[in-house]
Enzyme design. Structure first.
Site, PDB file in Angstrom:
ATOM      1  N   CYS A  14       0.803  -1.219   0.000  1.00  0.00           N
ATOM      2  CA  CYS A  14       0.000   0.000   0.000  1.00  0.00           C
ATOM      3  C   CYS A  14       0.841   1.275   0.000  1.00  0.00           C
ATOM      4  CB  CYS A  14      -0.963  -0.022   1.178  1.00  0.00           C
ATOM      5  SG  CYS A  14      -2.318  -1.200   0.942  1.00  0.00           S
ATOM      6  N   LYS A  17       0.196   3.448  -3.173  1.00  0.00           N
ATOM      7  CA  LYS A  17      -1.016   4.235  -3.384  1.00  0.00           C
ATOM      8  C   LYS A  17      -0.692   5.678  -3.738  1.00  0.00           C
ATOM      9  CE  LYS A  17      -4.764   2.213  -0.612  1.00  0.00           C
ATOM     10  NZ  LYS A  17      -5.676   2.483   0.519  1.00  0.00           N
ATOM     11  N   ASP A  65      -8.538  -4.089  -5.119  1.00  0.00           N
ATOM     12  CA  ASP A  65      -7.250  -3.600  -4.629  1.00  0.00           C
ATOM     13  C   ASP A  65      -6.149  -4.428  -5.271  1.00  0.00           C
ATOM     14  OD1 ASP A  65      -5.156  -2.429  -3.058  1.00  0.00           O
ATOM     15  OD2 ASP A  65      -6.638  -2.040  -1.492  1.00  0.00           O
ATOM     16  N   GLY A 135     -10.876 -13.499 -13.835  1.00  0.00           N
ATOM     17  CA  GLY A 135      -9.952 -12.393 -13.668  1.00  0.00           C
ATOM     18  C   GLY A 135      -9.529 -11.799 -14.986  1.00  0.00           C
TER      19      GLY A 135
END
Length: 347
Positions: A14, A17, A65, A135
């Site tokens: 993360c 981001k 995510d 996917g």
């Protein structure tokens, strides 16, 4: 000319981001369109996932995510990325139903690496009780992996992130410091025990904490990820309340504060600090602990606003299940600064 080697893990999780300030600037300019009364939670609320009502008794929770590798082992990375993506469903009080893989992968890289990433992700989806249903993949110059996840929740039992009430106690279910420890690991300066604990934590689903919490009065919930503990706490305060945070009650991975004191920190953490400093007042909090509170977390814990009557009972139940939950603060009436961080509860 020799082909440039692909580096599997260089700045992932993360920490990749975009900053919250950048996103706010973009999102506020997007056309909103006519309000759909069945869209109970949308991107304008800064919540963890969207929620769309299908019937009076059923709502769909949607999130996605994905990010670059945060560890070198592909199988472990797959587990972490999947646990992180699935977490948003749990932060809304929902149950995981289906997931879709999101894959960016260099064509010249060994496909066995991709297989291990996806194997780790698939195992986490299975643990969550969901079905991996497909996917999408694209060729890219670096590895990225994650999930698009659909869950369900009763429309009357949604946990939003900004509906906490004055007097609520704040419970955090995982320690902080994953971004700092991963940054230290990349330069060979991490605390080995702390880093391994952080990896284990990042692979752990928030499913179990969420399921336990549903037995108590939860007024608001979010999961702590890239915008840091203080960033997600700031979003929780947007209903116009303030809070006091007790630094000595916050669980932190071994070695994270010490690494921060040595400036083994991330650019994303500094973006968080720059975006949030006007909303936070520190009272005698050392630099290293401040950095932990601004540190972008990957697959972090749930942060819940819990009715004060239930908070200690819920914490004990979580601890009995091996979940390192801690009561870290209290929501108060508006008091000038949004977030006050003090050294202890006695202050």
């Amino acid at each position: 000319m020799e082909e440039e080697k692909i580096i599997f893990c260089k700045s992932g999780g993360c920490t990749a981001k975009l900053g919250a300030g950048v996103l706010e600037h973009i999102l506020e300019k997007l056309p909103k369109g006519e309000k759909d009364p069945n869209l109970l939670v949308g991107y304008d609320s800064k919540d963890d996932a969207s929620v769309y009502r299908l019937t009076d008794d059923l709502a769909m929770v949607q999130t996605l995510d994905f990010f670059p590798p945060v560890v070198e082992d592909p199988y472990t990375f797959g587990k972490i990325a999947a646990a992180n993506a699935l977490s948003d469903i749990y932060a809304m009080g929902g149950e995981v139903r289906t997931a879709l893989n999101i894959v960016c992968f260099p064509e010249q890289m060994d496909l066995n690496v991709l297989g291990e990433i996806m194997r780790g992700g698939a195992e986490k989806v299975q643990e969550a009780g969901g079905s991996l249903s497909g996917g999408h993949s694209i060729a890219d110059d670096s590895v990225k992996y994650g999930l698009s996840v659909t869950g369900t929740v009763h429309p009357d039992r949604i946990w939003q992130n900004n509906t906490g009430r004055m007097g609520d106690l704040l419970i955090l279910t995982k320690p902080l410091g994953t971004g700092i420890l991963c940054a230290a690991h990349r330069v060979g300066e991490e605390n080995p025990g702390g880093f391994q604990k952080a990896v284990e934590s990042m692979m752990t689903l928030n499913k179990y904490a969420s399921e336990t919490a549903r037995k108590y009065h939860i007024h608001a919930c979010t999961d702590v990820t890239g915008f840091s503990f203080l960033g997600h706490l700031h979003e929780m305060m947007e209903s116009g309340v303030s809070c006091h945070i007790w630094a000595d009650q916050i669980p932190v991975f071994q070695g994270a504060v010490e690494a921060a004191e040595e400036f083994l920190i991330t650019a994303a953490g500094q973006r968080n600090r720059n975006h949030l400093e006007q909303h936070v007042t520190f009272k005698d909090i050392p630099f290293g602990m401040q950095e932990v509170l601004f540190d972008p977390q990957t697959s972090g814990g749930l942060l819940m606003a819990v009715d004060a009557v239930d908070a200690e009972k819920m914490q004990r139940k979580l601890l009995e299940q091996g979940i390192p939950a801690a009561i870290v603060g209290k929501i108060t009436e508006p008091a000038g600064t949004e977030i006050y961080v003090t050294q202890s509860r006695k202050w």
